[in-house]
Design a protein around this motif. Sequence first.
Motif, PDB file in Angstrom:
ATOM      1  N   THR A   1      -5.744   0.469   0.450  1.00 24.84           N
ATOM      2  CA  THR A   1      -4.909   1.668   0.352  1.00 24.84           C
ATOM      3  C   THR A   1      -5.452   2.614  -0.708  1.00 24.84           C
ATOM      4  O   THR A   1      -5.588   3.827  -0.479  1.00 24.84           O
ATOM      5  N   MET A   2      -5.779   2.076  -1.881  1.00 33.42           N
ATOM      6  CA  MET A   2      -6.329   2.921  -2.936  1.00 33.42           C
ATOM      7  C   MET A   2      -7.683   3.486  -2.534  1.00 33.42           C
ATOM      8  O   MET A   2      -7.972   4.669  -2.754  1.00 33.42           O
ATOM      9  N   ALA A   3      -8.533   2.633  -1.934  1.00 33.19           N
ATOM     10  CA  ALA A   3      -9.879   3.066  -1.556  1.00 33.19           C
ATOM     11  C   ALA A   3      -9.841   4.203  -0.540  1.00 33.19           C
ATOM     12  O   ALA A   3     -10.642   5.143  -0.612  1.00 33.19           O
ATOM     13  N   GLU A   4      -8.914   4.132   0.393  1.00 38.79           N
ATOM     14  CA  GLU A   4      -8.848   5.143   1.451  1.00 38.79           C
ATOM     15  C   GLU A   4      -8.197   6.437   0.985  1.00 38.79           C
ATOM     16  O   GLU A   4      -8.562   7.526   1.440  1.00 38.79           O
ATOM     17  N   ARG A   5      -7.264   6.341   0.059  1.00 37.01           N
ATOM     18  CA  ARG A   5      -6.541   7.538  -0.366  1.00 37.01           C
ATOM     19  C   ARG A   5      -7.213   8.260  -1.533  1.00 37.01           C
ATOM     20  O   ARG A   5      -7.075   9.480  -1.667  1.00 37.01           O
ATOM     21  N   LEU A   6      -7.944   7.535  -2.376  1.00 37.27           N
ATOM     22  CA  LEU A   6      -8.495   8.170  -3.582  1.00 37.27           C
ATOM     23  C   LEU A   6      -9.554   9.228  -3.293  1.00 37.27           C
ATOM     24  O   LEU A   6      -9.414  10.340  -3.837  1.00 37.27           O
ATOM     25  N   PRO A   7     -10.632   9.023  -2.581  1.00 32.29           N
ATOM     26  CA  PRO A   7     -11.145   7.770  -2.019  1.00 32.29           C
ATOM     27  C   PRO A   7     -12.048   7.043  -3.020  1.00 32.29           C
ATOM     28  O   PRO A   7     -12.459   7.602  -4.034  1.00 32.29           O
ATOM     29  N   PHE A   8     -12.368   5.774  -2.653  1.00 35.01           N
ATOM     30  CA  PHE A   8     -13.222   4.947  -3.503  1.00 35.01           C
ATOM     31  C   PHE A   8     -14.010   3.997  -2.607  1.00 35.01           C
ATOM     32  O   PHE A   8     -13.520   3.578  -1.559  1.00 35.01           O
ATOM     33  N   SER A   9     -15.224   3.630  -3.038  1.00 39.68           N
ATOM     34  CA  SER A   9     -16.091   2.774  -2.233  1.00 39.68           C
ATOM     35  C   SER A   9     -15.496   1.375  -2.071  1.00 39.68           C
ATOM     36  O   SER A   9     -15.237   0.674  -3.058  1.00 39.68           O
ATOM     37  N   LYS A  10     -15.297   0.958  -0.830  1.00 39.39           N
ATOM     38  CA  LYS A  10     -14.769  -0.380  -0.561  1.00 39.39           C
ATOM     39  C   LYS A  10     -15.799  -1.464  -0.878  1.00 39.39           C
ATOM     40  O   LYS A  10     -15.427  -2.619  -1.121  1.00 39.39           O
ATOM     41  N   GLU A  11     -17.080  -1.097  -0.879  1.00 42.61           N
ATOM     42  CA  GLU A  11     -18.138  -2.090  -1.086  1.00 42.61           C
ATOM     43  C   GLU A  11     -18.137  -2.674  -2.491  1.00 42.61           C
ATOM     44  O   GLU A  11     -18.668  -3.767  -2.710  1.00 42.61           O
TER      45      GLU A  11
ATOM     46  N   PRO B   1      -1.058   4.725 -11.525  1.00 38.31           N
ATOM     47  CA  PRO B   1      -1.617   6.081 -11.455  1.00 38.31           C
ATOM     48  C   PRO B   1      -2.806   6.293 -12.391  1.00 38.31           C
ATOM     49  O   PRO B   1      -3.786   6.954 -12.025  1.00 38.31           O
ATOM     50  N   LEU B   2      -2.735   5.727 -13.596  1.00 42.61           N
ATOM     51  CA  LEU B   2      -3.827   5.906 -14.547  1.00 42.61           C
ATOM     52  C   LEU B   2      -5.059   5.095 -14.150  1.00 42.61           C
ATOM     53  O   LEU B   2      -6.177   5.419 -14.547  1.00 42.61           O
ATOM     54  N   CYS B   3      -4.849   4.054 -13.344  1.00 39.10           N
ATOM     55  CA  CYS B   3      -5.990   3.303 -12.813  1.00 39.10           C
ATOM     56  C   CYS B   3      -6.681   4.090 -11.703  1.00 39.10           C
ATOM     57  O   CYS B   3      -7.887   3.956 -11.504  1.00 39.10           O
ATOM     58  N   TRP B   4      -5.934   4.903 -10.985  1.00 44.20           N
ATOM     59  CA  TRP B   4      -6.556   5.798 -10.004  1.00 44.20           C
ATOM     60  C   TRP B   4      -7.449   6.802 -10.739  1.00 44.20           C
ATOM     61  O   TRP B   4      -8.542   7.124 -10.276  1.00 44.20           O
ATOM     62  N   GLU B   5      -6.977   7.276 -11.860  1.00 39.56           N
ATOM     63  CA  GLU B   5      -7.800   8.195 -12.661  1.00 39.56           C
ATOM     64  C   GLU B   5      -9.082   7.503 -13.123  1.00 39.56           C
ATOM     65  O   GLU B   5     -10.182   8.068 -13.026  1.00 39.56           O
ATOM     66  N   PHE B   6      -8.960   6.261 -13.630  1.00 36.94           N
ATOM     67  CA  PHE B   6     -10.137   5.535 -14.110  1.00 36.94           C
ATOM     68  C   PHE B   6     -11.079   5.212 -12.956  1.00 36.94           C
ATOM     69  O   PHE B   6     -12.308   5.320 -13.086  1.00 36.94           O
ATOM     70  N   ALA B   7     -10.518   4.830 -11.808  1.00 36.64           N
ATOM     71  CA  ALA B   7     -11.343   4.535 -10.640  1.00 36.64           C
ATOM     72  C   ALA B   7     -12.110   5.775 -10.191  1.00 36.64           C
ATOM     73  O   ALA B   7     -13.276   5.691  -9.782  1.00 36.64           O
TER      74      ALA B   7
END
Length: 262
Positions: free
Chosen positions: A157-167, A121-127
């Motif tokens: 999964t993280m990229a699509e839900r956060l969202p975050f750039s897959k590139e 969860p804290l990595c989602w915050e950092f991302a």
Amino acid sequence: MAMNLCCPGKTALSDRQLPLVSVKTCQEQRVLTSSHCNHSVAAKRVCAGVRPVHVRAVSSSSASTSPYSATKETSYASKEFQALSSITIFSTDGSPVKFQDLWNLTNGKAVVAFLRHFGCPLCWEFAASLRDAKPKFDSAGVTLVVIGVGTPENARTMAERLPFSKEVLYADPGREAYKALDFYYGVGRTFFNPASAKVLGRFDTIRTALKDYTIDATPKDRSSVLQQGGLLVFKGTQLLFSRKDEGTGDHASLDDVLKIVS
């Protein structure tokens, strides 16, 4: 006898005393270095069909007015880059990528952030913080690379839900890059390190980042959750900045990182 100003404590030699260096072939470039001063200049002679001649080494006092160009210092890759260069990581679509192919190694700058794992969860915050800072990195001509422990599917999964750039997101399922950099690992670092107390002042940003969080991004290999991350900044193959996360949630300050690359 006159003093040598560029190397205090050593006496200057007259032109008559300077050593002779033989140039044996035509159309070749030699670096001639005075043995009495740590300054070097390049001596270049282009000719055709003549016998070898002798060229005097250029003294330091005449280096600034010499027609010869100064030699360039060779740049060597940092030990961190050497440790990572041949490691293979994976893009979110599962394609293998060599670490050395992620940015311009001549003089390009790169911020390489290592998350703990994609289900942290804290990595989602950092991302999310890295995502928001990406436009500033882009405007500074800096390549952002984000790596996490897990499979390409976990990364998607993280990229699509956060969202975050897959590139700019990559998976390291075997923790090979983390091991190469000797990042911290273990129960104590993950759950009981005092550095993790920093998260107590970030509840609002954590709550926002976890709005669409799912535990499905967590690697099936549960030993992976004991891995800590870090952040490195490179210019070409040279290391400008390195930081190991002391504990869970102990992330690098992106304000400090932006100052380094700007």
